[in-house]
Design a protein around this motif. Structure first.
Motif, PDB file in Angstrom:
ATOM      1  N   SER A 110       0.967  -1.249  -0.107  1.00 32.69           N
ATOM      2  CA  SER A 110      -0.072   0.128   0.218  1.00 32.69           C
ATOM      3  C   SER A 110       0.981   1.374  -0.087  1.00 32.69           C
ATOM      4  CB  SER A 110      -0.932  -0.061   1.061  1.00 32.69           C
ATOM      5  OG  SER A 110      -0.154  -0.078   2.477  1.00 32.69           O
ATOM      6  N   CYS A 111       0.349   2.495  -0.621  1.00 30.20           N
ATOM      7  CA  CYS A 111       0.959   3.698  -0.860  1.00 30.20           C
ATOM      8  C   CYS A 111       0.672   4.292   0.514  1.00 30.20           C
ATOM      9  CB  CYS A 111       0.461   4.358  -2.069  1.00 30.20           C
ATOM     10  SG  CYS A 111       0.977   3.485  -3.440  1.00 30.20           S
ATOM     11  N   ASN A 112       1.238   3.968   1.613  1.00 31.30           N
ATOM     12  CA  ASN A 112       1.055   4.708   2.887  1.00 31.30           C
ATOM     13  C   ASN A 112       2.200   4.215   3.909  1.00 31.30           C
ATOM     14  OD1 ASN A 112       0.592   2.065   3.862  1.00 31.30           O
ATOM     15  ND2 ASN A 112      -1.771   2.498   4.023  1.00 31.30           N
ATOM     16  N   GLU A 113       2.004   4.537   5.162  1.00 32.40           N
ATOM     17  CA  GLU A 113       3.303   4.227   5.954  1.00 32.40           C
ATOM     18  C   GLU A 113       3.784   2.936   6.168  1.00 32.40           C
ATOM     19  OE1 GLU A 113      -0.634   4.288   7.923  1.00 32.40           O
ATOM     20  OE2 GLU A 113       0.175   5.649   6.960  1.00 32.40           O
ATOM     21  N   ASP A 114       2.876   1.946   5.650  1.00 33.96           N
ATOM     22  CA  ASP A 114       3.174   0.553   5.518  1.00 33.96           C
ATOM     23  C   ASP A 114       4.288   0.242   4.357  1.00 33.96           C
ATOM     24  OD1 ASP A 114       1.791  -0.060   7.904  1.00 33.96           O
ATOM     25  OD2 ASP A 114       0.028  -0.366   6.887  1.00 33.96           O
ATOM     26  N   PRO A 147       1.317   9.073  -5.923  1.00 31.56           N
ATOM     27  CA  PRO A 147       1.688   7.444  -6.000  1.00 31.56           C
ATOM     28  C   PRO A 147       2.900   7.230  -6.869  1.00 31.56           C
ATOM     29  CG  PRO A 147      -0.379   8.462  -7.345  1.00 31.56           C
ATOM     30  CD  PRO A 147       0.107   9.429  -6.331  1.00 31.56           C
ATOM     31  N   GLU A 148       3.269   8.011  -7.845  1.00 26.27           N
ATOM     32  CA  GLU A 148       4.284   7.791  -8.690  1.00 26.27           C
ATOM     33  C   GLU A 148       5.758   7.861  -7.755  1.00 26.27           C
ATOM     34  OE1 GLU A 148       6.270   6.717 -11.870  1.00 26.27           O
ATOM     35  OE2 GLU A 148       4.227   6.741 -11.498  1.00 26.27           O
ATOM     36  N   ALA A 149       5.732   8.264  -6.629  1.00 32.64           N
ATOM     37  CA  ALA A 149       6.849   8.535  -5.828  1.00 32.64           C
ATOM     38  C   ALA A 149       7.143   6.967  -5.328  1.00 32.64           C
ATOM     39  CB  ALA A 149       6.865   9.316  -4.745  1.00 32.64           C
ATOM     40  N   PHE A 150       5.934   6.415  -4.846  1.00 32.75           N
ATOM     41  CA  PHE A 150       6.021   4.999  -4.557  1.00 32.75           C
ATOM     42  C   PHE A 150       6.633   4.010  -5.600  1.00 32.75           C
ATOM     43  CE2 PHE A 150       3.254   7.104  -1.457  1.00 32.75           C
ATOM     44  CZ  PHE A 150       3.702   6.360  -0.198  1.00 32.75           C
ATOM     45  N   ALA A 151       6.030   4.278  -6.778  1.00 38.21           N
ATOM     46  CA  ALA A 151       6.243   3.370  -7.997  1.00 38.21           C
ATOM     47  C   ALA A 151       7.735   3.609  -8.305  1.00 38.21           C
ATOM     48  CB  ALA A 151       5.273   3.788  -9.146  1.00 38.21           C
TER      49      ALA A 151
END
Length: 200
Positions: A110-114, A147-151
């Protein structure tokens, strides 16, 4: 064919087995019973096999079995293209079978603190060890501004790694995963609790 039967499994059958046996795929493993599907109706069978029935000789979800045409008793487990397994809790020697004959493993985060790159890397190593094609699925993109930073962070783990950011509650967004979910294809979802696997 819809369940993933292919030449790899067909080639393991003897002429005698083609005449007296039916192939069936393991859909679920319950304590004391196995849910199967194949040419006949879906039903449950007991996990009684001529071989020992322990360790890797025990059926896993995704396995292909041969059943006797007359009695529907299990004859044997066919050789596997892939097998996910882990050490059973509390026992250093016993293996717990997770899933067999998987074509694509969707590694869900997931795109959060997890979000955890080290955890993603461990799942990628497991996929590589069993020669299963990985796709990283980043969920909860509706909960982040970037979200692109996570990707990009996930793509940096492995050259050519496929990363699909999705909103699991939006069918149009999740439809991007359809390329790996066609007829006869087997996908598995792996990831930590709360990542969105159940929603997907």
């Amino acid at each position: 064919a819809e369940l993933g039967w292919r030449a790899f499994f067909e080639s393991q059958l003897s002429d005698d087995e083609r005449l007296r046996c039916l192939p069936a795929r393991v859909m679920a493993v319950h304590r004391g019973m196995i849910a199967i599907a194949g040419a006949g109706p879906e039903h449950m069978i007991p996990p009684r096999f001529p071989e020992s029935g322990v360790g890797e000789n025990h059926p896993a979800v995704g396995d292909w079995l041969l059943l006797d045409r007359g009695s529907h008793e299990p004859v044997r487990i066919l050789g596997r293209q892939s097998l996910f397994k882990r050490r059973a809790p509390g026992n250093d020697r016993k293996q717990q079978l997770i899933a067999a004959n998987v074509d694509t493993v969707f590694i869900v985060a997931s795109c959060n603190e997890d979000f955890n790159l080290a955890r993603l890397e461990r799942y990628l190593v497991l996929a590589r060890e069993v020669a299963v094609h990985p796709v990283v699925v980043l969920t909860k993109i509706d909960k982040t501004d970037d979200p692109e930073a996570f990707a990009e962070a996930a793509r940096g783990l492995q050259p050519g790694l496929l990363v699909e950011p999705v909103n699991a509650k939006d069918p149009a967004s999740v439809a991007r995963l359809a390329a790996w979910c066609g007829e006869g294809q087997t996908g598995a979802l792996r990831g930590s609790s709360g990542g969105g696997k159940s929603t997907l």
